[in-house]
Design a protein around this motif. Sequence first.
Motif, PDB file in Angstrom:
ATOM      1  N   VAL A  50       0.868  -1.182   0.000  1.00  0.00           N
ATOM      2  CA  VAL A  50       0.000   0.000   0.000  1.00  0.00           C
ATOM      3  C   VAL A  50       0.903   1.229   0.000  1.00  0.00           C
ATOM      4  O   VAL A  50       1.791   1.349   0.854  1.00  0.00           O
ATOM      5  CB  VAL A  50      -0.939   0.010   1.226  1.00  0.00           C
ATOM      6  CG1 VAL A  50      -1.789   1.278   1.240  1.00  0.00           C
ATOM      7  CG2 VAL A  50      -1.830  -1.224   1.240  1.00  0.00           C
ATOM      8  N   ILE A  51       0.694   2.117  -0.954  1.00  0.00           N
ATOM      9  CA  ILE A  51       1.485   3.349  -1.040  1.00  0.00           C
ATOM     10  C   ILE A  51       0.580   4.522  -0.674  1.00  0.00           C
ATOM     11  O   ILE A  51      -0.401   4.801  -1.360  1.00  0.00           O
ATOM     12  CB  ILE A  51       2.066   3.540  -2.461  1.00  0.00           C
ATOM     13  CG1 ILE A  51       2.899   2.320  -2.863  1.00  0.00           C
ATOM     14  CG2 ILE A  51       2.904   4.818  -2.524  1.00  0.00           C
ATOM     15  CD1 ILE A  51       3.284   2.298  -4.334  1.00  0.00           C
ATOM     16  N   GLY A  52       0.895   5.184   0.427  1.00  0.00           N
ATOM     17  CA  GLY A  52       0.094   6.317   0.887  1.00  0.00           C
ATOM     18  C   GLY A  52      -0.696   5.980   2.124  1.00  0.00           C
ATOM     19  O   GLY A  52      -1.463   5.005   2.140  1.00  0.00           O
ATOM     20  N   GLY A  53      -0.493   6.778   3.189  1.00  0.00           N
ATOM     21  CA  GLY A  53      -1.139   6.497   4.468  1.00  0.00           C
ATOM     22  C   GLY A  53      -2.290   7.420   4.787  1.00  0.00           C
ATOM     23  O   GLY A  53      -2.518   7.758   5.949  1.00  0.00           O
ATOM     24  N   GLY A  54      -3.040   7.841   3.760  1.00  0.00           N
ATOM     25  CA  GLY A  54      -4.270   8.585   3.995  1.00  0.00           C
ATOM     26  C   GLY A  54      -5.403   7.620   4.329  1.00  0.00           C
ATOM     27  O   GLY A  54      -5.171   6.410   4.501  1.00  0.00           O
ATOM     28  N   PRO A  55      -6.645   8.106   4.408  1.00  0.00           N
ATOM     29  CA  PRO A  55      -7.750   7.216   4.792  1.00  0.00           C
ATOM     30  C   PRO A  55      -7.942   6.044   3.837  1.00  0.00           C
ATOM     31  O   PRO A  55      -8.230   4.931   4.268  1.00  0.00           O
ATOM     32  CB  PRO A  55      -8.972   8.140   4.810  1.00  0.00           C
ATOM     33  CG  PRO A  55      -8.566   9.386   4.106  1.00  0.00           C
ATOM     34  CD  PRO A  55      -7.089   9.501   4.268  1.00  0.00           C
ATOM     35  N   GLY A  56      -7.765   6.277   2.526  1.00  0.00           N
ATOM     36  CA  GLY A  56      -7.924   5.190   1.564  1.00  0.00           C
ATOM     37  C   GLY A  56      -6.863   4.119   1.753  1.00  0.00           C
ATOM     38  O   GLY A  56      -7.168   2.917   1.782  1.00  0.00           O
ATOM     39  N   GLY A  57      -5.621   4.531   1.898  1.00  0.00           N
ATOM     40  CA  GLY A  57      -4.522   3.585   2.092  1.00  0.00           C
ATOM     41  C   GLY A  57      -4.624   2.853   3.408  1.00  0.00           C
ATOM     42  O   GLY A  57      -4.401   1.633   3.478  1.00  0.00           O
ATOM     43  N   MET A  58      -4.971   3.569   4.474  1.00  0.00           N
ATOM     44  CA  MET A  58      -5.083   2.928   5.798  1.00  0.00           C
ATOM     45  C   MET A  58      -6.217   1.909   5.825  1.00  0.00           C
ATOM     46  O   MET A  58      -6.077   0.822   6.396  1.00  0.00           O
ATOM     47  CB  MET A  58      -5.273   3.981   6.881  1.00  0.00           C
ATOM     48  CG  MET A  58      -4.039   4.839   7.131  1.00  0.00           C
ATOM     49  SD  MET A  58      -4.172   5.889   8.611  1.00  0.00           S
ATOM     50  CE  MET A  58      -5.500   7.003   8.148  1.00  0.00           C
ATOM     51  N   GLU A  59      -7.347   2.253   5.203  1.00  0.00           N
ATOM     52  CA  GLU A  59      -8.468   1.303   5.171  1.00  0.00           C
ATOM     53  C   GLU A  59      -8.093   0.079   4.341  1.00  0.00           C
ATOM     54  O   GLU A  59      -8.393  -1.062   4.730  1.00  0.00           O
ATOM     55  CB  GLU A  59      -9.722   1.977   4.605  1.00  0.00           C
ATOM     56  CG  GLU A  59     -10.920   1.065   4.408  1.00  0.00           C
ATOM     57  CD  GLU A  59     -11.587   0.574   5.698  1.00  0.00           C
ATOM     58  OE1 GLU A  59     -12.616  -0.115   5.599  1.00  0.00           O
ATOM     59  OE2 GLU A  59     -11.083   0.864   6.805  1.00  0.00           O
ATOM     60  N   ALA A  60      -7.431   0.281   3.219  1.00  0.00           N
ATOM     61  CA  ALA A  60      -7.001  -0.845   2.388  1.00  0.00           C
ATOM     62  C   ALA A  60      -6.053  -1.759   3.164  1.00  0.00           C
ATOM     63  O   ALA A  60      -6.195  -2.995   3.147  1.00  0.00           O
ATOM     64  CB  ALA A  60      -6.332  -0.331   1.119  1.00  0.00           C
ATOM     65  N   ALA A  61      -5.104  -1.167   3.870  1.00  0.00           N
ATOM     66  CA  ALA A  61      -4.135  -1.954   4.650  1.00  0.00           C
ATOM     67  C   ALA A  61      -4.827  -2.716   5.775  1.00  0.00           C
ATOM     68  O   ALA A  61      -4.553  -3.899   6.023  1.00  0.00           O
ATOM     69  CB  ALA A  61      -3.066  -1.026   5.221  1.00  0.00           C
ATOM     70  N   LYS A  80      -1.578  -4.974 -11.748  1.00  0.00           N
ATOM     71  CA  LYS A  80      -1.755  -5.337 -10.338  1.00  0.00           C
ATOM     72  C   LYS A  80      -1.914  -4.102  -9.446  1.00  0.00           C
ATOM     73  O   LYS A  80      -1.805  -4.200  -8.227  1.00  0.00           O
ATOM     74  CB  LYS A  80      -0.581  -6.199  -9.864  1.00  0.00           C
ATOM     75  CG  LYS A  80       0.805  -5.541  -9.904  1.00  0.00           C
ATOM     76  CD  LYS A  80       1.857  -6.516  -9.362  1.00  0.00           C
ATOM     77  CE  LYS A  80       3.251  -5.901  -9.359  1.00  0.00           C
ATOM     78  NZ  LYS A  80       4.266  -6.846  -8.844  1.00  0.00           N
ATOM     79  N   THR A  81      -2.202  -2.946 -10.049  1.00  0.00           N
ATOM     80  CA  THR A  81      -2.309  -1.695  -9.280  1.00  0.00           C
ATOM     81  C   THR A  81      -3.755  -1.211  -9.231  1.00  0.00           C
ATOM     82  O   THR A  81      -4.465  -1.223 -10.234  1.00  0.00           O
ATOM     83  CB  THR A  81      -1.426  -0.601  -9.909  1.00  0.00           C
ATOM     84  OG1 THR A  81      -0.062  -1.034  -9.862  1.00  0.00           O
ATOM     85  CG2 THR A  81      -1.556   0.717  -9.148  1.00  0.00           C
ATOM     86  N   ARG A  82      -4.171  -0.792  -8.032  1.00  0.00           N
ATOM     87  CA  ARG A  82      -5.497  -0.183  -7.837  1.00  0.00           C
ATOM     88  C   ARG A  82      -5.285   1.186  -7.206  1.00  0.00           C
ATOM     89  O   ARG A  82      -4.586   1.317  -6.199  1.00  0.00           O
ATOM     90  CB  ARG A  82      -6.342  -1.076  -6.926  1.00  0.00           C
ATOM     91  CG  ARG A  82      -7.744  -0.582  -6.619  1.00  0.00           C
ATOM     92  CD  ARG A  82      -8.779  -1.196  -7.513  1.00  0.00           C
ATOM     93  NE  ARG A  82     -10.119  -0.832  -7.072  1.00  0.00           N
ATOM     94  CZ  ARG A  82     -11.084  -1.700  -6.797  1.00  0.00           C
ATOM     95  NH1 ARG A  82     -10.871  -3.000  -6.929  1.00  0.00           N
ATOM     96  NH2 ARG A  82     -12.283  -1.288  -6.422  1.00  0.00           N
ATOM     97  N   VAL A  83      -5.878   2.221  -7.791  1.00  0.00           N
ATOM     98  CA  VAL A  83      -5.712   3.597  -7.306  1.00  0.00           C
ATOM     99  C   VAL A  83      -6.901   3.959  -6.424  1.00  0.00           C
ATOM    100  O   VAL A  83      -8.058   3.694  -6.770  1.00  0.00           O
ATOM    101  CB  VAL A  83      -5.592   4.592  -8.488  1.00  0.00           C
ATOM    102  CG1 VAL A  83      -5.362   6.007  -7.973  1.00  0.00           C
ATOM    103  CG2 VAL A  83      -4.452   4.176  -9.416  1.00  0.00           C
ATOM    104  N   VAL A  84      -6.630   4.575  -5.265  1.00  0.00           N
ATOM    105  CA  VAL A  84      -7.685   4.907  -4.309  1.00  0.00           C
ATOM    106  C   VAL A  84      -7.579   6.372  -3.866  1.00  0.00           C
ATOM    107  O   VAL A  84      -6.571   7.038  -4.079  1.00  0.00           O
ATOM    108  CB  VAL A  84      -7.640   3.988  -3.066  1.00  0.00           C
ATOM    109  CG1 VAL A  84      -7.798   2.535  -3.463  1.00  0.00           C
ATOM    110  CG2 VAL A  84      -6.339   4.182  -2.279  1.00  0.00           C
ATOM    111  N   GLY A  85      -8.647   6.847  -3.204  1.00  0.00           N
ATOM    112  CA  GLY A  85      -8.639   8.180  -2.598  1.00  0.00           C
ATOM    113  C   GLY A  85      -8.596   9.298  -3.619  1.00  0.00           C
ATOM    114  O   GLY A  85      -9.068   9.156  -4.757  1.00  0.00           O
ATOM    115  N   ASP A  86      -8.009  10.422  -3.224  1.00  0.00           N
ATOM    116  CA  ASP A  86      -7.958  11.594  -4.091  1.00  0.00           C
ATOM    117  C   ASP A  86      -7.206  11.328  -5.388  1.00  0.00           C
ATOM    118  O   ASP A  86      -7.430  12.000  -6.394  1.00  0.00           O
ATOM    119  CB  ASP A  86      -7.310  12.774  -3.354  1.00  0.00           C
ATOM    120  CG  ASP A  86      -8.234  13.390  -2.315  1.00  0.00           C
ATOM    121  OD1 ASP A  86      -9.462  13.197  -2.435  1.00  0.00           O
ATOM    122  OD2 ASP A  86      -7.735  14.056  -1.393  1.00  0.00           O
TER     123      ASP A  86
END
Length: 646
Positions: A387-398, A619-625
């Motif tokens: 997971v790259i990025g520790g915003g809400p989208g990344g944290m929820e994914a993790a 294999k990449t999924r983009v999330v959040g902003d």
Amino acid sequence: MGYESLFTPFKIGNMEVKNRIGLSPMGTNSAFTNGRKDAQEIDYFIERAKGGTGILYMGCQMLNEQIAQGSMEGYLDTYTVLPSLTSVCDGCHRYGAKIVCQISPGTGRNAFPDTFGNPPISASALPSVFNPDVICHALTKEEIAQMMEGFKFAAGVASDAGFDAIEIHAHAGYLIDQFMSPVWNKRTDEYGGSPENCARFPKEIVEAIKSVVGDSMPVIFRISLDHRFEGGRTLEDSMKLLKVLEAAGVDAFDIDAGCYETLDYIFPPSYLGESCMSYVCAEARKAVSVPLINAGSHNPDSAVELIESGNVDFVNMGRALIADPYLPNKLMTGHPEDVRPCLRCNEYCIGRIWNKHTKLSCAINPQAMEEVRFEIKKTDSPKNVVVIGGGPGGMEAARVAAIEGHKVTLFEKNSKLGGVMGDICTAKFKNNIKKLTKWYTVQLEKLGVDVRLNTEITGDESILEECDNIIIGCGAVPVTPPIPGIDGNNVISILDAHRDPSLIKGEKIVICGGGASGLDGALEIASEMGKKVTVVEMLPECGKDVFFINKITLFTKLAENGVELMTNTKVVSIEENGLTVEKQDKTTETVLADTVISAFGMKPVLTTVDAVKAKYHLKTRVVGDSNKLGKIGEAVRDGFYAATSL
């Protein structure tokens, strides 16, 4: 703080409830047009019973289809609704919870003109709330008598279904409240005039229900004790009503404040703070001897405080239990740090119902009303997930990927998790956003996610090649339009204002941009720092991206704190002493400012996203902003979907 006082049993009539926590009655907007409950709503209630809630109140079910006027909450005029209601009762009883059938004779003057073109019904021929050109139909005595027969049938249905109690929905300025309140009741017959006559309609409802269920089921009465508008019912008025209704046989009162004239008290936003309606309890305690129930943005700590004050016997939580159905069990087992805090954002609960005419959900709990379909399942084939990025989208994914059993590594280029969400939560009214950021940090640690802070990913790292899946969301940064002087020493971005309040110099502050972030910043700086704030907005109105119910409180608070809103005003240039603006008539003026704050919006950061996608798009999924600019709820949902689809 200890939560033991929330977990003692207590009785309403002959019904014993195992603890003091209730699920507030809230519509889910999901029943079928024939009045039956959908399986998803059944699962929703059962999940909250499983999570430890002592007593659950179903959202109001209408007496019949005509009275429902398009509401998708179900109705109680036929035996065909019984199988689904039995399922929800049996499902809740399995976990030792009690469940209450809330019955309503309709919203009255608060309804939209129904599908047949008939005007809404009311106590009197008053203008309809949503279209004052439509005059309500005043119920005749014959229609009232018919309605009482409807209550008898509905009570029988509730009893047959297996409900433990019945609640009369006399709240929010809906039909029963319109009879009880002289501001809406202009009748000259025995149903209007004196306080006794204004209480006749609700008294007859209590008697009709009691004639069917006797003492086998307690009857609870939901009532707003303080309408909070000029001419509405006051606390003092309500005490007389409570005494009359107690004498009529009411077994408990579910009390709070507000009505449609003060809509933000029906759906309290974060600006109203916690426990915003507990102030009505002390007077009610003196007036009646039956049990009292209170709601109004409670969290675990405010619930304990209210129960221990002795002023109520049960604390109902609505959105808090949508956000975390396992809140009671987590408190009972000594893990308050695991309770996911409700943001009070109103975006996905009432916001989805009101704005999109669809069913309830939750900004931070995408499983709400999808408990079965969105169940998080343990995988048989664990993957290596980056997971790259520790915003809400990344944290929820993790978080979700780790629960599923995947090996998760999260990279965040900053020194802490949270992203923009973690930066903006400096105001008191954003305390729950701060709590959510903390909650994610705790959950990721408990789940063993390998969190690597201060680590920027470029796309060339070997771990990206070696891993099975990549979920990426690099957030957004403030937009900086090409305005002369915007790079001056007296100009800071709204994010920098949150990150380092010492940058806000002087007493006169001008915020450029009247969207949600600019207005929230203005309220925080005015109310918590005591500065004189002006907001400059190019559009004809401020807060176009603020949910309209939240806007009621926000604009009230801005006015109370002396914030000036300049609409139809364009920023032309920024100088050392302030800024030059252009009004709608093309005239210019100078607005003096010690500090100018830029809140022109955000744009996604895509450098790393594009680099990673270019190499590993399969294999990449983009999330959040990075996927689409949005609020916390959109980012959380993106992260949840990405993880549950691995």
